[in-house]
Design a protein around this motif. Structure first.
Motif, mmCIF file in Angstrom:
data_model
loop_
_atom_site.group_PDB
_atom_site.id
_atom_site.type_symbol
_atom_site.label_atom_id
_atom_site.label_comp_id
_atom_site.label_asym_id
_atom_site.label_seq_id
_atom_site.Cartn_x
_atom_site.Cartn_y
_atom_site.Cartn_z
ATOM 1 N N VAL A 123 12.555 -2.999 -2.448
ATOM 2 C CA VAL A 123 11.312 -2.419 -1.935
ATOM 3 C C VAL A 123 11.345 -0.925 -2.201
ATOM 4 O O VAL A 123 12.389 -0.361 -2.532
ATOM 5 C CB VAL A 123 11.152 -2.700 -0.426
ATOM 6 C CG1 VAL A 123 11.042 -4.191 -0.177
ATOM 7 C CG2 VAL A 123 12.312 -2.092 0.371
ATOM 8 N N ASN A 124 10.232 -0.265 -2.041
ATOM 9 C CA ASN A 124 10.112 1.133 -2.410
ATOM 10 C C ASN A 124 10.656 2.041 -1.316
ATOM 11 O O ASN A 124 9.915 2.713 -0.595
ATOM 12 C CB ASN A 124 8.651 1.483 -2.697
ATOM 13 C CG ASN A 124 8.519 2.858 -3.335
ATOM 14 O OD1 ASN A 124 9.499 3.468 -3.713
ATOM 15 N ND2 ASN A 124 7.282 3.319 -3.454
ATOM 16 N N SER A 125 12.009 2.069 -1.214
ATOM 17 C CA SER A 125 12.670 2.945 -0.242
ATOM 18 C C SER A 125 14.090 3.200 -0.711
ATOM 19 O O SER A 125 14.643 2.454 -1.509
ATOM 20 C CB SER A 125 12.682 2.307 1.153
ATOM 21 O OG SER A 125 13.392 1.082 1.127
ATOM 22 N N ALA A 126 14.685 4.277 -0.216
ATOM 23 C CA ALA A 126 16.066 4.612 -0.575
ATOM 24 C C ALA A 126 16.999 3.519 -0.038
ATOM 25 O O ALA A 126 16.694 2.876 0.975
ATOM 26 C CB ALA A 126 16.438 5.970 -0.003
ATOM 27 N N ASN A 178 17.619 2.146 -3.174
ATOM 28 C CA ASN A 178 17.400 1.440 -4.438
ATOM 29 C C ASN A 178 15.991 1.583 -4.999
ATOM 30 O O ASN A 178 15.711 1.080 -6.072
ATOM 31 C CB ASN A 178 17.693 -0.052 -4.242
ATOM 32 C CG ASN A 178 19.163 -0.308 -3.948
ATOM 33 O OD1 ASN A 178 20.013 0.294 -4.564
ATOM 34 N ND2 ASN A 178 19.444 -1.177 -2.990
ATOM 35 N N GLY A 179 15.131 2.244 -4.316
ATOM 36 C CA GLY A 179 13.759 2.355 -4.788
ATOM 37 C C GLY A 179 13.525 3.629 -5.557
ATOM 38 O O GLY A 179 13.959 3.801 -6.684
ATOM 39 N N THR A 180 12.840 4.582 -4.932
ATOM 40 C CA THR A 180 12.481 5.828 -5.594
ATOM 41 C C THR A 180 13.667 6.572 -6.184
ATOM 42 O O THR A 180 13.579 7.065 -7.315
ATOM 43 C CB THR A 180 11.714 6.742 -4.620
ATOM 44 O OG1 THR A 180 10.566 6.042 -4.133
ATOM 45 C CG2 THR A 180 11.274 8.023 -5.307
ATOM 46 N N ALA A 215 7.417 7.430 -7.741
ATOM 47 C CA ALA A 215 6.821 7.096 -6.456
ATOM 48 C C ALA A 215 6.567 5.601 -6.336
ATOM 49 O O ALA A 215 6.433 5.069 -5.224
ATOM 50 C CB ALA A 215 5.513 7.870 -6.296
ATOM 51 N N ASP A 216 6.545 4.919 -7.464
ATOM 52 C CA ASP A 216 6.318 3.472 -7.462
ATOM 53 C C ASP A 216 7.588 2.665 -7.194
ATOM 54 O O ASP A 216 7.519 1.436 -7.036
ATOM 55 C CB ASP A 216 5.747 3.023 -8.811
ATOM 56 C CG ASP A 216 4.395 3.651 -9.094
ATOM 57 O OD1 ASP A 216 3.509 3.550 -8.228
ATOM 58 O OD2 ASP A 216 4.237 4.232 -10.180
ATOM 59 N N GLY A 217 8.746 3.334 -7.169
ATOM 60 C CA GLY A 217 9.999 2.596 -7.029
ATOM 61 C C GLY A 217 10.223 1.733 -8.261
ATOM 62 O O GLY A 217 10.222 2.217 -9.389
#
Length: 293
Positions: free
Chosen positions: A267-270, A272-274, A280-282
């Motif tokens: 998912v778009n979060s630290a 593993n994402g951004t 910004a889309d991860g």
């Protein structure tokens, strides 16, 4: 009186001829036989080293510094038989190929080998091997070649064993092992719920989902006969361009932290994402790929 003498002489000559013929037939004798007639054993040598018997040349179409699955290795030899007997050294049973593993030598099926015997004494013969997919990781390719003629006595020469084609058999050599993955492998990426591995997502336009897990498989052919995944190491990569802000992955992709295991799209979060893509889309917008070796 003279005519009668001539006639008597002719009859006498005829009698002597008939008598001689009869005597020669009656007294003809056939001896006991000798030992059998023996010729010379066939001899093979490398075209690059023709004065050295039991030598062989090896060449390959390897593109890199190592042999890969799908590469071909060509064994070439000069065939000589002083009696003129034809060559049979390259038949399937006289040219045996193996890949070498820690567990021992594994015979390579005849379907991967094309043999062409020499057409005459003094000619060249070949045995061409296509390295099978199952040879990934093998330390070497081995060949056992038997000098053989199609007729005569003796019909069999010496056995030539080359434990590693990169070391050679007295002639030219190939690149070394270990055998790396090549073009005759079939990689696949599957949704983890696709337990029969029916839908290979590589090369399709099927959208992947954030939060879903994906499985990597490496097969020896399109029918999934042999699973070779455990013979390689692999890492998941994000390639392509992000969904909205135009971030483009490097040519080799963003290296994820997931190796030799299933990959779950983050998912778009630290962390593993951004941070992974600096987008910004991860992971959204990018494509999934696998680097394996």
């Amino acid at each position: 009186m003279q005519k009668k003498s001539v006639f008597r002489l002719k009859r006498l000559a005829l009698a002597l001829v008939l008598t001689g013929y009869t005597m020669s037939s009656a007294y003809a004798v056939l001896t006991s036989p000798t030992g059998s007639i023996q010729g010379n054993a066939p001899v093979l040598s490398a075209p690059s080293n023709p004065t050295t018997p039991q030598s062989l040349d090896f060449t390959s179409n390897a593109a890199g510094s190592a042999l890969a699955t799908g590469d071909t290795i060509t064994l070439t030899y000069l065939y000589n038989d002083a009696d003129g007997d034809l060559d049979d050294s390259a038949s399937r049973t006289h040219a045996l190929w193996y890949y070498v593993t820690t567990g021992g030598d594994v015979a390579i099926p005849a379907a991967n080998i094309v043999n062409t015997p020499a057409s005459s004494a003094g000619g060249t013969g070949t045995s061409v091997l296509t390295i099978p997919a199952v040879a990934i990781g093998a330390s070497a390719i081995k060949v056992v070649m038997q000098e053989f003629s199609a007729s005569g006595d003796p019909i069999q020469g010496q056995t030539i064993t080359v434990a590693d084609t990169s070391i050679g058999g007295g002639g030219t050599t190939t690149p070394p092992g270990p055998i790396v993955p090549g073009g005759n492998l079939v990689p696949g990426i599957y949704l983890s719920s696709d337990t029969t591995f029916t839908n290979n997502l590589i090369g399709t336009s099927t959208k992947l989902d954030v939060g879903s897990a994906y499985v990597f498989k490496l097969w020896d052919d399109t029918s999934h006969t042999t699973d070779l995944t455990s013979t390689v190491t692999y890492n998941w990569r994000l390639v392509g361009t992000s969904a909205t802000d135009g971030v483009t992955a490097p040519a080799t992709g963003f290296v994820t932290s997931v190796s030799d295991a299933n990959f779950t799209v983050p998912v778009n979060s630290a962390p593993n994402g951004t941070p992974l893509t600096a987008s910004a889309d991860g992971a959204q917008g990018f494509n999934l790929a696998v680097d394996y070796n």
